[in-house]
Design an enzyme around this catalytic site. Structure first.
Site, PDB file in Angstrom:
ATOM      1  N   ASP A  95     -28.304  34.611  29.288  1.00 45.33           N
ATOM      2  CA  ASP A  95     -27.189  35.570  29.326  1.00 45.33           C
ATOM      3  C   ASP A  95     -26.602  35.779  30.370  1.00 45.33           C
ATOM      4  O   ASP A  95     -26.251  35.501  31.244  1.00 45.33           O
ATOM      5  CB  ASP A  95     -28.217  36.644  28.737  1.00 45.33           C
ATOM      6  CG  ASP A  95     -27.091  37.800  28.544  1.00 45.33           C
ATOM      7  OD1 ASP A  95     -26.316  37.804  27.402  1.00 45.33           O
ATOM      8  OD2 ASP A  95     -27.421  39.186  28.830  1.00 45.33           O
ATOM      9  N   SER A 118      -6.500  37.587  20.197  1.00 45.20           N
ATOM     10  CA  SER A 118      -6.641  36.323  21.073  1.00 45.20           C
ATOM     11  C   SER A 118      -5.766  35.304  20.720  1.00 45.20           C
ATOM     12  O   SER A 118      -6.155  33.549  21.257  1.00 45.20           O
ATOM     13  CB  SER A 118      -8.624  35.640  20.448  1.00 45.20           C
ATOM     14  OG  SER A 118      -8.463  36.325  18.788  1.00 45.20           O
ATOM     15  N   ARG A 133     -10.890  34.987  37.035  1.00 45.07           N
ATOM     16  CA  ARG A 133     -10.010  35.763  35.544  1.00 45.07           C
ATOM     17  C   ARG A 133      -8.149  35.347  35.490  1.00 45.07           C
ATOM     18  O   ARG A 133      -8.381  35.945  36.821  1.00 45.07           O
ATOM     19  CB  ARG A 133     -10.122  36.010  35.323  1.00 45.07           C
ATOM     20  CG  ARG A 133     -12.017  36.812  35.134  1.00 45.07           C
ATOM     21  CD  ARG A 133     -12.682  37.356  34.848  1.00 45.07           C
ATOM     22  NE  ARG A 133     -11.614  38.391  33.495  1.00 45.07           N
ATOM     23  CZ  ARG A 133     -12.858  38.821  32.047  1.00 45.07           C
ATOM     24  NH1 ARG A 133     -14.274  37.849  32.503  1.00 45.07           N
ATOM     25  NH2 ARG A 133     -12.510  39.392  31.791  1.00 45.07           N
ATOM     26  N   THR A 134      -7.911  34.515  35.225  1.00 48.27           N
ATOM     27  CA  THR A 134      -6.038  34.518  35.103  1.00 48.27           C
ATOM     28  C   THR A 134      -5.044  35.636  34.527  1.00 48.27           C
ATOM     29  O   THR A 134      -5.585  35.253  33.030  1.00 48.27           O
ATOM     30  CB  THR A 134      -5.741  33.111  35.834  1.00 48.27           C
ATOM     31  OG1 THR A 134      -5.531  32.604  34.955  1.00 48.27           O
ATOM     32  CG2 THR A 134      -6.988  32.654  36.573  1.00 48.27           C
ATOM     33  N   ASP A 145     -31.347  40.595  29.988  1.00 50.94           N
ATOM     34  CA  ASP A 145     -31.516  41.679  30.501  1.00 50.94           C
ATOM     35  C   ASP A 145     -31.314  42.923  29.750  1.00 50.94           C
ATOM     36  O   ASP A 145     -31.541  44.287  30.121  1.00 50.94           O
ATOM     37  CB  ASP A 145     -30.312  42.014  31.875  1.00 50.94           C
ATOM     38  CG  ASP A 145     -29.378  42.008  31.798  1.00 50.94           C
ATOM     39  OD1 ASP A 145     -28.924  41.347  30.541  1.00 50.94           O
ATOM     40  OD2 ASP A 145     -28.392  42.669  32.310  1.00 50.94           O
ATOM     41  N   ASP A 158     -19.361  37.353  25.013  1.00 51.05           N
ATOM     42  CA  ASP A 158     -18.180  37.601  25.017  1.00 51.05           C
ATOM     43  C   ASP A 158     -17.192  35.884  24.680  1.00 51.05           C
ATOM     44  O   ASP A 158     -18.155  35.134  24.222  1.00 51.05           O
ATOM     45  CB  ASP A 158     -18.142  37.335  26.357  1.00 51.05           C
ATOM     46  CG  ASP A 158     -18.313  38.405  27.392  1.00 51.05           C
ATOM     47  OD1 ASP A 158     -18.144  39.924  27.277  1.00 51.05           O
ATOM     48  OD2 ASP A 158     -19.317  38.297  28.347  1.00 51.05           O
TER      49      ASP A 158
END
Length: 1352
Positions: free
Chosen positions: A476, A639, A697-698, A932, A779
């Site tokens: 995960d 998106s 992450r940009t 988890d 994600d």
């Protein structure tokens, strides 16, 4: 036709037998019930009850218990016995024990015969029971979590099944379980808390989760987990909106918004909920595994209101940023979506144990053949010698004596004589050894999570050797690889990069600790727990910008800095709050990225002070007063757009201009920039590539000044698009795209999705060990790729293949898979049925269309040829199609296995399990799943080994796991050291067990040649009786518990050695055959050499003939010596415990022989009396002991010496180095110097010179790590055929959520009431962003009064 049908029936039956699982017999799962109607404050209809007045079973709902344990008091005995009798050996031992209950075959008392089997079964049962007892404790803790339920006499008419009650739960003291305690209810918890209602008994009772029923009113408070699937009636927020964290379901870190059912929003107090006038019913679909679909309707009188997922809170989510929510329970327990996506606790067997079954069968076949040989030999001899009156055929004159029948009796006796060939003590020894291995894991401080004082726990002791054979890891992302904490790391402004540094204060460390806990929020933590951005160069440039002269050379950069951080401070949907303790500013957002960006702007002085409906307040270092802006439009992120824009108007100043502020993906922003500024674009692109290569992450930032007349016209078109009845989304996007043109570039940001400590290093070493790692996350695609880079799963020189669905105009999933294989792996042969269609001209037909997907077409000739191999990225939609047919499934598996790694994004919990089963069943490879959260349970249960990370997202994953660890990085030592040790130890131990039992069995069999095949013992039975319990068991047990072929630090430094475990080096049929041949050879030496030695006229001093037990005692003692010393020879380290075990066993057998030999027959029946005089004093005895020892050992010793000297493997080399140079840094020498071990051994053929895949071969072929390519890795979208270079874009926010719709609705209302903006006639007001007019940037009016009209 009939025969074909019968054949298919037989095949179907055979498959059902093969697919049979014991857990299916005891499964608590049931088929989902029919559609339901939940009644609130009204009685059940008459058709819900039978003639006895009882509710019909179809309308009785399950209790809200969650059960991960396997056993109850009733099922423990039958289920555990069935699991244990999966072992072929146990069935064999039971058959032998039953045989000895017949007097004719009894060699010992029947009770004594069955006692060893009972001990083995009891020990295993106690171990399994203890493991399951721990699961009961965890379940008890979860089921006793507390929530608020409407009580005080309120009646719920809906029926619920009784809770599961069993003896195990009663054993668990309530004092040993610590369920979460609800904090005191604040006074303003309800809407009317300030209004006393003494006439109403309504109140909320603190209730255990397991007592929550369908139809109950529940109240959930901020930061509390949701106990069941709940329909929202009312919330504490305006417009009845609530925010939830869903990372436990889908792995996404951004908050989701939900809203109440409009017709139930008045139910905001306990009294209102209890009021009988507020009656309604909820009609719902049957329980469904689909996490993203829920259909229902609320009926209030004659009104029917629709219900969907946006109005529900699912079990497994956590309420955030919302004071309270009141709702009605719709589904409980087994009917909740999260539980339906998990499975029952499986009964797992280790691979070693499964491999033992065929080996036991081989021994049973040998036993059968030996018994048949004895039966035939005995029967033939009796037929031949009975007519001659042979004296040894006593009682042959009886009427019931039949030579043929006697052969069958001898056959049965032979099973008892040679039963040692299958050692019953092997299984109990394995259980004891695995208990030691579990203890070693528990007490290893290097994998003890000190922050939570949490050791690594082995919850399933029987899987320790599986840890040493893992080939695939399924992980995960959220909470497993990452900490759920976004940290602003770097930025590029005006072509200048600011690398920054994060203040690692105690408070920031607290933030890291709290970020992943089940009670912490994913938004920005309180001010004393915020990680702040700091960069001395940036602060200096900001100071210089504030004091800059408008005509100086620094003015341009000053404008860029001002514009950059104002975009961060204004282009977002963040809400502000105040810490009730410290009074400090808090930022709350659905998106953790937005919180980090706004916090970073605040850290450098651009403090967002909040929003009052449509008005934003910002404090900047360029203005002594707070700047105010009116928010006019939000062009929201999705998106497809990959960008977010806001239109704002600056207030309270001379220059009230309109500005478009935009942030988004680099390729989307760059293609919308105004012409010119190539130098700035090139510098920003280079910085973006650097950020992406570091796994950050940009986002790219830009702005635009909008003339008011242009905005007025655009606003009219935008309003028309928003109210269009057809193609509304397409029209809004087209109008938005008109405005988002001719932008001016400001710079870029880089955010780190903070990883767990040591994750990149652990993944890199696991990949070096040859383990393929697949990441399965809920994600989105960009987030998955970013995490792949930051964790080293995707290296800078990797090629990314993207397979995704949802694009109706692109390739189908089958065509994408086929095209990827043909393009990048042409050497793979595709079955003819899988080939694509061919057009009339012979050209391969792929229905391709270059559609805009947000991926720029930057095609490079190097695509597919980068040295880093391939990484496959697949989304959940593509997996749904891929799992539909066997052909697609096979193509996906073939493509995935050719790639270095696989990332699956947007996957549901059930899809995670299907992915694991695809590899587990399709390749037969050893799999490990780690997670988890509750969404990882099905994946953990599906894998051979399940690992849960404790202390992060609750206990659901840990409860279902086989091993519980505190951090992902501990997995490295768990596999490379403990796993490898356990597998090597257990493998060698089991082989030695089979070997040491073939030795006496062989001696017994050779004796049958000279005993008329009568199946009698050559040894005194006492030597056979204690062979596996006293004489030889401790040395093999010492190997299993304490052998160490290499030290732990060496295995950690050279992960490539793990391939010996992956390849099954320590335990396989070849090794089994070698050990068995050794045993047979040594039995030949022991029997025939000693037999012919003792055929001398006499070995006694008195000249009498030699008694057979003198010879057999010599054989027995020599066999014990050879078996134990051979065990020591096969060990790789003579530890103290091995030395002690060898000494102890030898001392015991010699001491027993000496003592037993002096016991006179008058005291006990013995055949060894006098051996202390006749045997131990015989020169032939001592000569036989020495010579048989040397002859038996010579072949194995010579082979071992020859192999180590001339053909050493990597372990031999590393052991030699570790012995001779214990302080040598192998990791440095092999990987930093890049030498490998080739300089330390003879040269190899050229075929060994390169390493093409992650499946590492010999250490001698290892190459030094590749240097990072300054270019980003290429990625190809198979859906469109477009190739791009990834620059790390990622941004997480709920798309089209309830909160965003509320904000858009407010803006729409304002536009409707005031849609006519005054268009200024002064043409001079049109221009570019300036130091004065742009964003009121530098506000020093006396310096800027002459600057009106100048551009930036």
């Amino acid at each position: 036709m009939a025969s074909d049908g019968q054949g298919q029936t037989r095949v179907s039956l055979f498959r059902r037998i093969l697919d049979f699982k014991i857990e299916d017999l005891f499964s608590s799962k049931r088929a989902p019930g029919p559609p339901r109607t939940v009644y609130v404050n009204e009685n059940l209809p008459a058709d819900y009850v039978d003639h006895k007045g009882k509710v019909k079973p179809a309308h009785v709902y399950p209790a809200n218990q969650v059960i991960t344990y396997k056993y109850t008091l009733i099922t423990f005995l039958p289920r555990n016995l069935l699991e244990q009798f999966r072992r072929v050996a146990n069935i064999f031992f039971l058959a032998l024990a039953i045989l000895q209950f017949f007097h004719k075959f009894a060699t010992v008392s029947p009770a004594v015969a069955i006692l060893p089997l009972i001990i083995v079964l009891t020990f295993s049962a106690l171990k399994d029971g203890y493991e399951d007892f721990l699961r009961h404790q965890s379940d008890k803790r979860t089921n006793n979590s507390k929530t608020l339920v409407l009580g005080s006499g309120w009646k719920n008419p809906n029926a619920t099944r009784p809770k599961s009650r069993n003896f195990f739960l009663k054993l668990i003291s309530r004092r040993s379980i610590h369920p979460p305690v609800l904090p005191p209810t604040p006074k303003d918890i309800e809407a009317d808390a300030d209004v006393p209602r003494e006439d109403s008994p309504a109140d909320w009772d603190v209730t255990a989760w397991e007592d929550v029923r369908v139809g109950d009113f529940v109240k959930i408070r901020d930061n509390e987990p949701i106990p069941a699937d709940v329909l929202i009636c009312a919330t504490s927020e305006e417009e009845n909106v609530a925010f939830i964290e869903t990372k436990n379901l889908d792995g996404e870190t951004n908050l989701k918004s939900r809203h109440a059912v409009a017709g139930l929003s008045h139910l905001n107090t306990a009294a209102d909920c209890m009021n009988a006038l507020n009656s309604f019913s909820i009609k719902l679909d049957r329980p469904d595994v689909n996490m993203y679909r829920l259909n229902g309707a609320v009926t209030i009188g004659d009104d029917v209101l629709p219900v969907d997922l946006s109005m529900t809170l699912l079990r497994g989510t956590v309420l955030r940023n919302t004071q309270w929510v009141i709702g009605v329970v719709m589904y409980t327990g087994l009917d909740t979506k999260i539980v339906m996506n998990s499975g029952d606790a499986p009964s797992k067997r280790s691979k070693v144990e499964r491999q033992m079954d065929p080996q036991v069968l081989i021994n049973l076949v040998l036993l059968f053949l030996m018994a048949v040989a004895c039966a035939i030999g005995d029967s033939v001899l009796e037929h031949q010698y009975e007519p001659r009156g042979a004296p040894w055929l006593y009682e042959d004159n009886q009427s019931d004596d039949n030579p043929s029948i006697n052969g069958l009796i001898t056959w049965a006796f032979a099973f008892l004589t040679f039963q040692t060939i299958v050692p019953i003590s092997l299984y109990i020894t394995i259980e004891v050894v695995r208990s030691f291995q579990a203890a070693f894991i528990f007490f290893d401080k290097e994998i003890w999570y000190a922050k939570l004082d949490q050791p690594t726990l082995a919850k399933s002791w029987n899987l320790s050797d599986d840890l040493g054979q893992i080939e695939y890891i399924f992980s995960d992302k959220t909470g497993t690889l990452t900490q759920n904490l976004m940290v602003f790391r770097q930025c590029s402004v005006g072509g200048k990069a600011y690398t920054g540094e994060v203040e690692e204060t105690a408070s920031s460390q607290a933030a890291v600790k709290e970020a992943g806990s089940s009670t912490a929020s994913t938004d920005i933590p309180p001010s004393d727990a915020v990680i702040h951005f700091k960069d001395d160069n940036l602060f200096a440039d900001l100071d210089a910008a504030v004091a800059a002269d408008p005509n100086s050379e620094n003015a341009g950069h000053a404008r860029a800095l001002n514009g950059f951080f104002k975009v961060l401070g204004l282009c977002h949907t963040v809400l502000t709050g105040q810490d009730p303790t410290t009074g400090a500013m808090q930022y709350k957002s659905q998106s953790p990225d937005e919180s980090a960006l706004v916090q970073a702007a605040a850290d450098v002085g651009f403090v967002f002070l909040g929003r009052d409906r449509d008005y934003l307040s910002l404090r900047t270092p360029f203005s002594p007063e707070v700047e105010r802006y009116q928010l006019l439009n939000i062009l929201e992120f999705n998106s497809a757009r990959k960008r977010m824009s806001v239109v704002v108007k600056q207030l309270d100043g001379e220059d009230e201009r309109l500005f478009l502020l935009t942030k988004g993906a680099d390729n989307v922003i760059f293609e919308r920039l105004k012409a010119g500024g190539d130098e700035l674009k090139a510098a920003t692109e280079a910085h973006l590539s650097d950020f992406a290569n570091n796994g950050l992450r940009t986002l790219t930032l830009a702005y635009k000044v909008i003339p008011e007349d242009e905005y007025a016209a655009w606003s009219e078109r935008y309003h028309e698009a928003t109210v269009a009845m057809e193609d509304r989304e397409e029209k809004i996007e087209a109008v938005s795209d008109e405005l988002e043109r001719d932008l001016r570039l400001l710079g870029a940001t880089a955010i780190e999705d903070k990883l767990q400590d040591g994750v990149p290093e652990a993944i890199a070493d696991l990949k070096r060990a040859g383990i393929k790692i697949w990441v399965a996350t809920g994600d989105k695609l960009e987030t998955a790729i970013a995490i792949g880079k930051s964790t080293n799963l995707i290296t800078p020189d990797s090629n990314i293949i993207i397979i995704r669905g949802g694009n109706d105009r692109g390739r189908t999933i089958h065509q994408q898979l086929l095209f990827a294989i043909e393009k990048y792996f042409p050497e793979m042969e595709i079955a003819p049925v899988s080939r694509p269609r061919v057009s009339g001209e012979g050209e391969t037909f792929y229905p391709l269309e270059r559609v805009e997907t947000g991926i720029s077409s930057i095609v490079g000739t190097e695509n597919g040829d980068r040295p880093g191999g391939f990484v496959l990225v697949v989304d959940g939609t593509a997996l749904t199609h891929a799992f539909d047919g066997e052909e697609n499934k096979a193509l996906l598996l073939r493509l995935a296995t050719m790639c270095e790694g696989v990332i699956c994004c947007r996957v549901s919990p059930l899809q995670k399990a299907l992915i694991v089963r695809l590899v587990k069943d399709g390749l037969g490879s050893m799999t490990l799943a780690i997670g988890d959260g509750a969404n990882d349970v099905s994946m953990i249960q599906a894998a051979h080994v399940g690992v849960g990370i404790s202390g992060e997202e609750g206990l659901q994953a840990v409860n279902a796991s086989d091993y519980a660890i505190g951090q992902f990085r501990f997995l490295k030592k768990l596999l490379l050291v403990h796993g490898h040790w356990s597998y090597a130890r257990n493998g060698v131990m089991i082989l030695n067990f089979f070997y040491k039992n073939i030795v006496p069995t062989g001696v017994l069999f050779w004796f049958q040649i000279y005993s008329g095949w009568s199946a009698t013992y050559v040894f005194a039975y006492v030597y056979i009786l204690f062979w596996n319990s006293l004489w030889t068991v401790l040395p093999v047990g010492a190997i299993g518990a304490f052998d160490r072929f290499l030290d732990g630090h060496v295995l950690m430094a050279v992960p490539e050695l793990y391939r010996f475990g992956r390849e099954g080096t320590w335990f396989n049929l070849r090794s089994f055959a070698v050990y068995m041949i050794d045993g047979v050879y040594q039995s030949v030496i022991l029997f025939f050499f000693i037999k012919y030695a003792y055929e001398a006229p006499t070995t006694r001093k008195d000249g009498y003939d030699t008694y057979i037990n003198e010879m057999s005692t010599t054989m027995a003692l020599s066999a014990v010596l050879v078996a134990n010393m051979y065990t020591g020879l096969t060990a790789t380290a003579w530890t103290f415990w091995l030395f002690f075990a060898l000494f102890f066993c030898m001392a015991v057998v010699w001491g027993f022989t000496a003592i037993y030999s002096i016991i006179a027959p008058g005291y006990a029946s013995t055949v060894l009396y006098g051996n202390d005089h006749y045997v131990l004093q015989s020169a032939l005895f001592w000569f036989s002991m020495v010579l048989t020892f040397l002859l038996a050992f010579t072949p194995r010793y010579l082979f071992k010496a020859w192999k180590f000297g001339y053909f050493p493997n990597d372990i031999d080399i590393v052991r030699w180095i570790a012995e001779k140079e214990p302080h040598r840094d192998l990791r440095h020498d092999i990987y930093v110097k890049g030498r490998g071990l080739s300089a330390m051994r003879r040269s190899r053929p050229a075929s060994y010179a390169s390493r093409r895949t992650s499946r590492t071969g010999s250490i001698s072929t290892l190459e030094p790590p590749r240097m990072s390519d300054v270019r980003s890795a290429s990625q190809m979208d198979m859906a469109t055929g477009m190739v791009s270079r990834d620059r790390g874009f990622d941004f997480a926010i709920e798309e089209n959520g309830v909160a965003m719709r509320r904000m858009q609705s407010n803006l729409s209302e304002r536009r409707t009431s005031n849609r006519n903006l005054a268009v200024p006639s002064d043409g001079a007001r049109k221009g570019k962003l300036s130091l004065k007019r742009g964003l009121k940037s530098l506000t020093r009016k006396r310096l800027l009064s002459h600057e009106s009209g100048t551009g930036s």
